[in-house]
Design a protein around this motif. Sequence first.
Motif, PDB file in Angstrom:
ATOM      1  N   ALA A 212       5.128  -1.057   4.451  1.00  0.00           N
ATOM      2  CA  ALA A 212       3.790  -0.462   4.358  1.00  0.00           C
ATOM      3  C   ALA A 212       3.530   0.529   5.490  1.00  0.00           C
ATOM      4  N   PRO A 213       2.796   1.605   5.192  1.00  0.00           N
ATOM      5  CA  PRO A 213       2.325   2.477   6.265  1.00  0.00           C
ATOM      6  C   PRO A 213       1.201   1.779   7.008  1.00  0.00           C
ATOM      7  N   VAL A 214       0.830   2.266   8.175  1.00  0.00           N
ATOM      8  CA  VAL A 214      -0.321   1.727   8.898  1.00  0.00           C
ATOM      9  C   VAL A 214      -1.577   2.274   8.220  1.00  0.00           C
ATOM     10  N   VAL A 215      -2.368   1.386   7.627  1.00  0.00           N
ATOM     11  CA  VAL A 215      -3.508   1.815   6.805  1.00  0.00           C
ATOM     12  C   VAL A 215      -4.861   1.514   7.446  1.00  0.00           C
ATOM     13  N   GLY A 216      -4.849   0.906   8.627  1.00  0.00           N
ATOM     14  CA  GLY A 216      -6.114   0.559   9.279  1.00  0.00           C
ATOM     15  C   GLY A 216      -5.876  -0.458  10.368  1.00  0.00           C
ATOM     16  N   GLY A 217      -6.850  -1.333  10.586  1.00  0.00           N
ATOM     17  CA  GLY A 217      -6.728  -2.378  11.582  1.00  0.00           C
ATOM     18  C   GLY A 217      -5.850  -3.511  11.106  1.00  0.00           C
ATOM     19  N   ASP A 218      -5.757  -4.562  11.923  1.00  0.00           N
ATOM     20  CA  ASP A 218      -4.853  -5.658  11.607  1.00  0.00           C
ATOM     21  C   ASP A 218      -5.160  -6.326  10.271  1.00  0.00           C
ATOM     22  N   THR A 219      -6.439  -6.536   9.978  1.00  0.00           N
ATOM     23  CA  THR A 219      -6.794  -7.223   8.733  1.00  0.00           C
ATOM     24  C   THR A 219      -6.427  -6.386   7.518  1.00  0.00           C
ATOM     25  N   LYS A 220      -6.714  -5.092   7.572  1.00  0.00           N
ATOM     26  CA  LYS A 220      -6.365  -4.209   6.453  1.00  0.00           C
ATOM     27  C   LYS A 220      -4.844  -4.133   6.298  1.00  0.00           C
ATOM     28  N   CYS A 221      -4.155  -4.048   7.418  1.00  0.00           N
ATOM     29  CA  CYS A 221      -2.688  -3.970   7.357  1.00  0.00           C
ATOM     30  C   CYS A 221      -2.065  -5.286   6.914  1.00  0.00           C
ATOM     31  N   MET A 222      -2.730  -6.395   7.214  1.00  0.00           N
ATOM     32  CA  MET A 222      -2.244  -7.672   6.712  1.00  0.00           C
ATOM     33  C   MET A 222      -2.214  -7.653   5.192  1.00  0.00           C
ATOM     34  N   GLY A 223      -3.214  -7.011   4.597  1.00  0.00           N
ATOM     35  CA  GLY A 223      -3.247  -6.884   3.150  1.00  0.00           C
ATOM     36  C   GLY A 223      -2.116  -6.036   2.614  1.00  0.00           C
ATOM     37  N   SER A 224      -1.921  -4.861   3.174  1.00  0.00           N
ATOM     38  CA  SER A 224      -0.896  -3.944   2.659  1.00  0.00           C
ATOM     39  C   SER A 224       0.517  -4.449   2.906  1.00  0.00           C
ATOM     40  N   THR A 225       0.741  -5.113   4.047  1.00  0.00           N
ATOM     41  CA  THR A 225       2.085  -5.639   4.320  1.00  0.00           C
ATOM     42  C   THR A 225       2.420  -6.794   3.380  1.00  0.00           C
ATOM     43  N   ASN A 226       1.450  -7.652   3.110  1.00  0.00           N
ATOM     44  CA  ASN A 226       1.683  -8.743   2.151  1.00  0.00           C
ATOM     45  C   ASN A 226       1.916  -8.196   0.749  1.00  0.00           C
ATOM     46  N   ASP A 227       1.207  -7.126   0.398  1.00  0.00           N
ATOM     47  CA  ASP A 227       1.363  -6.530  -0.932  1.00  0.00           C
ATOM     48  C   ASP A 227       2.781  -6.031  -1.172  1.00  0.00           C
ATOM     49  N   CYS A 228       3.465  -5.622  -0.109  1.00  0.00           N
ATOM     50  CA  CYS A 228       4.837  -5.128  -0.260  1.00  0.00           C
ATOM     51  C   CYS A 228       5.732  -6.178  -0.897  1.00  0.00           C
ATOM     52  N   VAL A 229       5.565  -7.421  -0.484  1.00  0.00           N
ATOM     53  CA  VAL A 229       6.359  -8.516  -1.041  1.00  0.00           C
ATOM     54  C   VAL A 229       5.767  -8.994  -2.361  1.00  0.00           C
ATOM     55  N   ILE A 230       4.448  -9.140  -2.406  1.00  0.00           N
ATOM     56  CA  ILE A 230       3.765  -9.683  -3.592  1.00  0.00           C
ATOM     57  C   ILE A 230       3.980  -8.815  -4.829  1.00  0.00           C
ATOM     58  N   TYR A 231       3.911  -7.488  -4.656  1.00  0.00           N
ATOM     59  CA  TYR A 231       3.950  -6.604  -5.820  1.00  0.00           C
ATOM     60  C   TYR A 231       5.254  -5.840  -6.014  1.00  0.00           C
ATOM     61  N   CYS A 232       6.077  -5.740  -4.961  1.00  0.00           N
ATOM     62  CA  CYS A 232       7.336  -5.005  -5.124  1.00  0.00           C
ATOM     63  C   CYS A 232       8.534  -5.675  -4.462  1.00  0.00           C
ATOM     64  N   GLY A 233       8.358  -6.863  -3.931  1.00  0.00           N
ATOM     65  CA  GLY A 233       9.480  -7.570  -3.326  1.00  0.00           C
ATOM     66  C   GLY A 233      10.415  -8.123  -4.385  1.00  0.00           C
TER      67      GLY A 233
END
Length: 322
Positions: A212-233
């Motif tokens: 994931a790119p850096v999309v905001g603060g830690d909470t927002k990035c927690m969402g996008s980093t988890n999505d990498c595995v959840i939706y395309c892992g």
Amino acid sequence: MISVNEKGLYIIDEMLDWEEELKIESKELENGATIIDCGVNVEGGYDAGMYLSRLCVADLAELTYTKFDLDGVTVPAIQVATDQPNIACMASQYAGWMISVGDYFGMGSGPARALGLKPKSLYEEIGYKDDIEVAVLVLESSTLPDEEVVEYIAKHCGVETDNVYIAVAPTSSIAGSVQVSARVVETGIHKLESVGFDINKIKSGFGVAPIAPVVGGDTKCMGSTNDCVIYCGETYYTVKYGSDNVEEFEDFVKKTPSANSRDYGKPFYDTFKEANFDFYKIDANMFAPAKITVNDLTNKKTVTSGRINPGILLDSFGVKNL
């Protein structure tokens, strides 16, 4: 028995030798502990992220950068391959230690967990124990730990404070993002365990996930980093199931992908926000790879389940196509 902390210390030594090139910074606390900043107050980057990921798995996996196509948009990705899946992913990499000392909070992963037995039941399940006087930990946190935090870690690991080595990166950093995506194989193993599969039957693991790119603060990035595995892992495991019950084996695989979750279908941050940022209100079935393929060496069968969903990941990343 392989010592994950001994192997982790070799990586720490490399990181200390290549600080400038990795864009990281180390410091020694008054109690002798070594703290390596990989993205809190320094730039860090993909090289730092690779070292951080290697540290998490105690160098028991082959990690390489690759690319991932999201409906025509190419993004970086990380590929993981290991023949020591339970030691690399569960005994070391799994973020199973919540570090909460005073005002400090961080999620602990990496070799030191094996000394602190965090959690004890997991180490009993896989039959692993490390016995060494050095503790190497990775912290996902937006702040660097102080002496009080180190003393807490040293006590739980049964080591002296000057033998504690901690690498730190926030979720909202490139290095932090890389190490989350590098958990794709571990996430699948953990999900298999949660549906009742005996993870000691897993003999090797392979996986790939976008970064994931850096999309905001830690909470927002927690969402996008988890999505990498959840939706395309995407993951692939070799197992020795030890039974001719093919239907039971297939049922385990069918239950594993993230699409089985009632919360599947939108960026994780949106789900988290709707749950008032309470993890306990989120369906645990979400924490799984998008797709899993398993080759059983017992019955010589290969089965697959799940699907990738690049559209949701593009939404999570906030990609603007000009």
